[in-house]
Scaffold this motif. Structure first.
Motif, short mmCIF file in Angstrom:
data_model
loop_
_atom_site.label_atom_id
_atom_site.label_comp_id
_atom_site.label_asym_id
_atom_site.label_seq_id
_atom_site.Cartn_x
_atom_site.Cartn_y
_atom_site.Cartn_z
N LYS A 289 0.84 -1.21 0.00
CA LYS A 289 0.00 0.00 0.00
C LYS A 289 0.87 1.25 0.00
CE LYS A 289 -3.99 -2.08 2.29
NZ LYS A 289 -4.90 -2.05 3.48
N ARG A 290 1.99 1.17 0.67
CA ARG A 290 2.91 2.31 0.67
C ARG A 290 3.52 2.51 -0.72
NH1 ARG A 290 7.34 1.09 4.89
NH2 ARG A 290 8.05 3.17 4.22
N LYS A 291 3.92 1.39 -1.32
CA LYS A 291 4.65 1.47 -2.59
C LYS A 291 3.73 1.75 -3.77
CE LYS A 291 8.32 -0.91 -5.10
NZ LYS A 291 9.25 -2.07 -5.09
N VAL A 292 2.57 1.12 -3.80
CA VAL A 292 1.67 1.23 -4.95
C VAL A 292 0.67 2.36 -4.78
CG1 VAL A 292 -0.05 0.03 -6.33
CG2 VAL A 292 1.96 -1.22 -5.49
N ASP A 293 0.07 2.44 -3.58
CA ASP A 293 -0.99 3.42 -3.35
C ASP A 293 -0.49 4.71 -2.72
OD1 ASP A 293 -2.71 1.47 -4.29
OD2 ASP A 293 -3.16 0.69 -2.28
N GLY A 294 0.80 4.75 -2.35
CA GLY A 294 1.36 5.96 -1.79
C GLY A 294 0.93 6.26 -0.37
N GLU A 295 0.44 5.23 0.36
CA GLU A 295 0.04 5.47 1.75
C GLU A 295 1.27 5.78 2.61
OE1 GLU A 295 -2.75 3.10 3.78
OE2 GLU A 295 -3.87 2.51 1.98
N HIS A 296 1.07 6.60 3.61
CA HIS A 296 2.16 7.09 4.44
C HIS A 296 2.37 6.20 5.66
CE1 HIS A 296 4.81 9.79 6.57
NE2 HIS A 296 3.95 9.92 7.56
N LEU A 297 3.62 5.90 5.96
CA LEU A 297 3.95 5.18 7.19
C LEU A 297 4.04 6.21 8.32
CD1 LEU A 297 4.83 2.62 8.74
CD2 LEU A 297 7.19 3.17 8.10
N VAL A 298 3.08 6.15 9.22
CA VAL A 298 3.05 7.10 10.34
C VAL A 298 4.19 6.78 11.30
CG1 VAL A 298 1.68 7.96 12.29
CG2 VAL A 298 0.55 7.34 10.13
N SER A 299 4.89 7.81 11.71
CA SER A 299 5.97 7.63 12.67
C SER A 299 5.43 7.01 13.95
CB SER A 299 6.62 8.97 12.98
OG SER A 299 7.47 8.90 14.11
N PRO A 300 6.08 5.97 14.47
CA PRO A 300 5.57 5.35 15.70
C PRO A 300 5.48 6.33 16.87
CG PRO A 300 7.77 4.53 15.16
CD PRO A 300 7.27 5.28 13.98
N LYS A 301 6.34 7.33 16.89
CA LYS A 301 6.33 8.31 17.98
C LYS A 301 5.05 9.13 18.00
CE LYS A 301 9.48 11.55 20.28
NZ LYS A 301 9.58 10.72 21.49
N GLU A 302 4.36 9.22 16.85
CA GLU A 302 3.09 9.93 16.80
C GLU A 302 2.00 9.17 17.55
OE1 GLU A 302 1.76 11.53 13.09
OE2 GLU A 302 3.81 11.74 12.30
N PHE A 303 2.15 7.87 17.66
CA PHE A 303 1.20 7.06 18.42
C PHE A 303 1.61 6.90 19.88
CE2 PHE A 303 0.61 5.04 14.08
CZ PHE A 303 -0.62 5.62 13.85
N ASN A 304 2.89 7.01 20.16
CA ASN A 304 3.40 6.80 21.51
C ASN A 304 4.53 7.79 21.76
OD1 ASN A 304 4.47 5.96 23.94
ND2 ASN A 304 4.76 3.82 23.33
N GLU A 305 4.24 8.85 22.48
CA GLU A 305 5.23 9.90 22.72
C GLU A 305 6.38 9.43 23.61
OE1 GLU A 305 3.20 13.24 24.31
OE2 GLU A 305 2.19 13.76 22.41
N GLN A 306 6.21 8.29 24.29
CA GLN A 306 7.25 7.79 25.18
C GLN A 306 8.41 7.14 24.42
OE1 GLN A 306 7.02 8.50 28.47
NE2 GLN A 306 5.14 9.57 27.83
N ILE A 307 8.22 6.91 23.13
CA ILE A 307 9.30 6.30 22.33
C ILE A 307 10.43 7.31 22.18
CG2 ILE A 307 9.91 5.31 20.09
CD1 ILE A 307 7.00 4.47 19.76
#
Length: 344
Positions: A223-241
């Motif tokens: 989906k990232r490669k073909v549809d251009g979907e963005h990989l959300v940074s894990p830190k956006e889901f968990n600020e403790q990272i």
């Protein structure tokens, strides 16, 4: 051939208790020996074998044998152990330890602290260093293939379910659908004919760390490669990272393999993890292994001879002008439907 409950293998040494699962390439069984100890036996899927011609069957068996022999050398406390191997009714069998524990996919709550997640990642990373040193690629690293076992009062991660003979796809004349795990499989494993290296397992282990720290499965590579979907940074889901862990995950999950770390040790270093010295490979002596090695050598010679004959004939045709027809090409192969079961 498929076996049923109660069937005995290797002269009664192992008795089938149940079928654990069936994938496109293999079938796994839970078995018990005469002492009541449980093991897992993995063999090639007979439905796949029956769909191939004789030469293809032997090539698949040879690849399975070659990788099984390599796997037997991978002795590490964080890798499921291969304890035996044998041949039954023309079926090649690997006997592995049975780890009846929960996997990282079963964790409740699903999010781990960074120190706990990194401890398991370091353990599996160390196991994969040994795997890669033995010229193997796991190809299917994800939380469901990492079990938690208690040893000396501490939980430790154990890597299971190696994709033996999955490179068989690369020698076929038609495309086959690979067994993949959405969110954890790197893009190169979706393409037929791609050579896999350590960077493929690095992507999958980084995606596993992403899931452990966020509780979310990362967006699928296709989906990232073909549809251009963005990989959300894990830190956006968990600020403790921490920042360096966040960056190490994103770097290891680059779509272009060349932009990822090229060795597992390099990636673990970027996470600030100290790697224990690799344990030396140990070959388990077995008369069966000798037979398997002879089979590999024999079929390697046969396949090489066929290829040489084909090259010679094509050369002869080029020198004889009055031959107007070209050698017939190999017929297309029919691919069986893949199965979604994932087993040890």
């Amino acid at each position: 051939m498929a076996w049923g409950v109660g069937d005995r293998l290797q002269g009664g040494k192992y008795t089938i208790e149940k079928e654990l699962g069936r994938g496109r390439f293999g079938i796994t069984y839970l078995v018990k020996n005469k002492n009541g100890d449980r093991f897992v036996i993995k063999t090639l899927n007979d439905d796949l074998l029956n769909s191939l011609n004789q030469l293809e069957r032997e090539r698949l068996k040879t690849m399975f044998l070659r990788e099984a022999l390599k796997l037997q050398k991978c002795k590490h406390k964080y890798i499921v152990e291969v304890v035996d191997s044998f041949e039954q009714a023309d079926c090649l069998c690997l006997v592995m330890e049975y780890v009846n524990e929960v996997s990282l996919a079963d964790l409740r709550p699903p999010i781990l602290s960074e120190p706990d997640a990194l401890r398991y990642i370091r353990q599996i990373g160390e196991a994969l260093i040994v795997v890669h040193e033995n010229e193997l690629i796991h190809r299917d690293v994800h939380p469901g293939n990492i079990l938690l076992r208690k040893r000396e009062g501490q939980l430790e991660a154990v890597l299971i379910d190696f994709g033996l003979a999955l490179d068989f796809d690369h020698i076929l004349t038609t495309s086959r659908t690979k067994e993949t795990s959405d969110g954890f499989t790197p893009p190169e494993l979706y393409a037929r004919g791609t050579i896999t290296r350590a960077y493929s397992d690095i992507y999958s282990l980084a995606a596993t760390l992403y899931k452990l720290l966020t509780g979310r499965t990362p967006v699928d590579a296709i989906k990232r490669k073909v549809d251009g979907e963005h990989l959300v940074s894990p830190k956006e889901f968990n600020e403790q990272i921490s920042r360096h862990v966040n960056e190490a995950i994103l770097t290891a999950m680059q779509l272009d393999p060349k932009q990822r770390p090229q060795s597992m040790r390099e990636w673990l270093d970027s996470l600030g993890l100290t790697v224990e010295n690799s344990q030396p490979s140990v070959i388990v002596p077995s008369n069966t292994n000798s037979n398997w090695e002879r089979n590999i050598q024999f079929w390697g010679v046969v396949i090489a001879a066929i290829a040489a004959i084909g090259t010679l004939l094509s050369g002869i045709v080029g020198w004889i002008p009055f031959i107007k027809t070209s050698p017939s090409s190999s017929p297309a192969l029919v691919s069986p439907s893949p199965s979604s079961s994932k087993t040890p």
